[in-house]
Design a protein around this motif. Structure first.
Motif, mmCIF file in Angstrom:
data_model
loop_
_atom_site.group_PDB
_atom_site.id
_atom_site.type_symbol
_atom_site.label_atom_id
_atom_site.label_comp_id
_atom_site.label_asym_id
_atom_site.label_seq_id
_atom_site.Cartn_x
_atom_site.Cartn_y
_atom_site.Cartn_z
ATOM 1 N N VAL A 1 -8.307 31.016 -0.777
ATOM 2 C CA VAL A 1 -9.597 30.166 -0.385
ATOM 3 C C VAL A 1 -9.923 30.545 1.173
ATOM 4 O O VAL A 1 -9.068 30.618 2.045
ATOM 5 C CB VAL A 1 -9.294 28.652 -0.624
ATOM 6 N N ASP B 1 -21.580 30.337 3.666
ATOM 7 C CA ASP B 1 -21.018 31.648 3.806
ATOM 8 C C ASP B 1 -21.966 32.750 4.144
ATOM 9 O O ASP B 1 -21.953 33.952 4.166
ATOM 10 C CB ASP B 1 -20.950 31.994 2.353
ATOM 11 N N SER C 1 -12.805 29.074 4.015
ATOM 12 C CA SER C 1 -13.775 27.995 4.240
ATOM 13 C C SER C 1 -15.073 28.278 4.572
ATOM 14 O O SER C 1 -15.258 29.420 4.854
ATOM 15 C CB SER C 1 -13.221 26.984 5.497
ATOM 16 N N THR C 2 -16.028 27.511 4.679
ATOM 17 C CA THR C 2 -17.514 27.771 5.174
ATOM 18 C C THR C 2 -17.342 28.161 6.520
ATOM 19 O O THR C 2 -16.296 27.749 7.077
ATOM 20 C CB THR C 2 -18.363 26.584 4.791
ATOM 21 N N ARG D 1 -16.482 22.111 2.652
ATOM 22 C CA ARG D 1 -15.908 23.173 3.128
ATOM 23 C C ARG D 1 -15.077 24.065 2.467
ATOM 24 O O ARG D 1 -14.423 25.034 2.810
ATOM 25 C CB ARG D 1 -15.411 23.167 4.684
ATOM 26 N N ARG D 2 -14.609 23.669 1.242
ATOM 27 C CA ARG D 2 -13.419 24.087 0.337
ATOM 28 C C ARG D 2 -12.079 23.746 0.716
ATOM 29 O O ARG D 2 -11.174 24.437 0.416
ATOM 30 C CB ARG D 2 -13.688 25.523 0.019
ATOM 31 N N THR D 3 -11.887 22.884 1.765
ATOM 32 C CA THR D 3 -10.648 22.594 2.357
ATOM 33 C C THR D 3 -10.442 21.101 2.138
ATOM 34 O O THR D 3 -11.300 20.514 1.824
ATOM 35 C CB THR D 3 -10.401 22.838 3.732
ATOM 36 N N LEU E 1 -11.057 16.428 -0.879
ATOM 37 C CA LEU E 1 -11.634 18.026 -1.018
ATOM 38 C C LEU E 1 -12.981 17.663 -0.106
ATOM 39 O O LEU E 1 -13.721 16.625 -0.344
ATOM 40 C CB LEU E 1 -11.740 18.114 -2.246
#
Length: 356
Positions: A76, A155, A78-79, A46-48, A43
Motif C-alpha cells: 500500500v 495521488d 498512502s496519498t 490516506r489508505r493507512t 482506516l
C-alpha cells in the motif's frame, strides 16, 4: 456613532473566570501512561490506519505536541499531503519508504525521519508484513496560533504539485525591514536544507552520569532543522534506573523495548509508580519529578524521548528567569540514583523487534 462594550462584569472578572475554567478543564486531560492496547486504529482516507496516543483528534488534548501511531499494509502507498507543521517519525516495525518533496528515503525498524513543514510526503510499505511507525508533531502548537493547515492531493504526481511557500531573498540595507528579509531568508534556506533520515545502524549510544546510555535521533546537534522538536533515545541497564529530574512543558517517552515503571510526583517523594511495557507512551506532565526504571534483571529497556526543548522550553526559560525550569538533584544524589553505571555490561545495539 460611538460604540460601547456591553459586558456586565469587568475585564478582570471575565479573565479570572476564563483562566480558572481553563485550568479546571485541563486538569481532566492530564495523563500518565497511554497503553498501546488502549489506542485503537482506524482506516483513513490516506489508505493507512491511524491511532492517537495524545492529541485532540483522539480526545486526548495536548498543548504543544501530539503523538500518533500509523500502520500501512504490504504493497500500500498512502496519498500525498503536506502541512504547516513539521513532524518526526520513528519506525517501529516493517520496511518501507517515505517520499519527501520527491526524495525517496528507505527505512526499517528503529529508523527516524524528519518531515519539514510544507514538504509534500507519502509513504509506502515494501515488505511482506505490516509497517508501523510513530509520529510526533508540533500541530497543537500551530493550532493554538490559528496556523494549522493541511493539504491532501491524493495521488497527484510530485511534478504537478506546487513547491513550498516562496520567500523573498535578502536585500541590501541596514533598515529594520532589510534586516528582517535577510534574517528570514537565511532561516528558510537553512530549514530547507536540513537532514531528513537517521539510520539505526549508524547509531552510537554513549554512557551518561544519569545511569543510561543515549543518542540523538533527530536534533539540530546532528544536522536537523526542526521547529523545536527534538528526539533522542536512552537505554536503561537491567535492574537499573535513570536519575530523577523535572522540567516544564510536555514530554513523551515511547517504549521501544523492555518493561519497567516510572515515578511521577509533584515532589521527589510521595508520588506514584506507573508500570509500562513495549509500545506504551509515558506522558510526563509539566514540572513533575520523574524517574524511569527498568524492571528486567536480564534485558535493557529502550525509550525514545520527545519534547519541544528548542522552542517552547527555551522560550519559557527566558521568560521565567530566574526560576529554575530544569532541575536535577545535587550531583551526589544523582550519582547515588544512577548507581555505578560504568559497571553495566551493555549489549550490542540491534534493530528493535515489535513483539506486541
Amino acid at each position: 456613532m460611538a460604540s460601547r462594550t456591553t459586558t456586565e462584569t469587568t475585564h478582570y472578572h471575565v479573565q479570572k473566570r476564563r483562566r480558572a475554567a481553563f485550568l479546571d478543564e485541563w486538569k481532566g486531560y492530564q495523563k500518565t501512561v497511554r497503553r498501546a492496547d488502549e489506542v485503537g486504529l482506524s482506516l483513513t482516507a490516506r489508505r493507512t490506519r491511524v491511532g492517537v496516543y495524545t492529541g485532540i483528534d483522539g480526545d486526548q488534548p495536548t498543548r504543544s505536541m501530539d503523538a500518533l501511531v500509523h500502520e500501512i499494509d504490504p504493497g500500500v502507498t498512502s496519498t500525498i499531503h503536506r502541512h504547516s507543521w513539521d513532524a518526526m517519525v520513528f519506525v517501529v516495525a516493517g520496511n518501507g519508504w517515505t517520499e519527501i518533496d520527491g526524495q525517496r528515503v528507505e527505512w526499517g525498524p528503529g529508523d527516524s525521519l524528519h518531515l519539514p513543514a510544507w514538504s509534500w510526503h507519502r509513504s509506502g510499505n515494501s515488505s511482506a508484513s505490516v509497517a508501523r511507525y510513530m509520529t510526533f508533531s508540533s500541530e497543537p502548537m500551530l493550532a493554538t496560533m490559528g496556523m494549522s493547515v493541511i493539504d491532501d492531493r491524493g495521488d497527484t504526481p510530485v511534478s504537478e504539485l506546487p513547491g513550498r511557500p516562496p520567500f523573498s531573498e535578502g536585500v541590501d540595507g541596514d533598515d529594520p525591514y532589510a534586516r528582517r528579509l535577510r534574517r528570514l531568508a537565511r532561516d528558510q534556506t537553512a530549514r530547507r536544507s536540513g537532514r531528513l533520515h537517521t539510520n539505526w545502524d549508524e547509531l552510537e549510544l554513549l554512557q551518561t552520569p544519569r545511569g543510561t546510555r543515549t543518542t540523538f535521533l533527530l536534533d539540530r546537534a546532528i544536522g536537523y532543522q526542526a521547529s523545536g522538536i527534538t528526539m533522542a533515545m536512552f537505554e536503561i541497564g537491567p535492574g537499573r534506573g535513570q536519575s530523577m529530574h523535572r522540567h516544564p512543558g510536555e514530554a513523551w517517552l515511547y517504549v521501544v523495548e523492555g518493561e519497567g515503571h516510572s515515578y511521577l510526583g509533584t515532589e521527589p517523594t510521595g508520588g506514584v509508580d506507573h508500570p509500562w511495557k513495549q509500545g506504551d507512551l509515558i506522558v510526563v506532565d509539566h514540572f513533575l519529578w520523574h524517574q524511569h526504571f527498568n524492571d528486567s534483571a536480564t534485558d535493557t529497556a529502550k525509550v525514545v524521548r520527545v519534547h519541544m526543548f528548542d522552542s517552547l522550553l527555551e522560550t519559557m526559560r527566558v521568560l521565567m528567569d530566574p526560576m529554575v525550569l530544569f532541575e536535577e538533584p545535587p550531583d551526589a544524589v544523582r550519582d547515588a540514583q544512577a548507581g555505578n553505571y560504568h559497571e553495566i555490561e551493555w549489549p550490542a545495539v540491534h534493530r528493535p523487534v515489535w513483539e506486541r
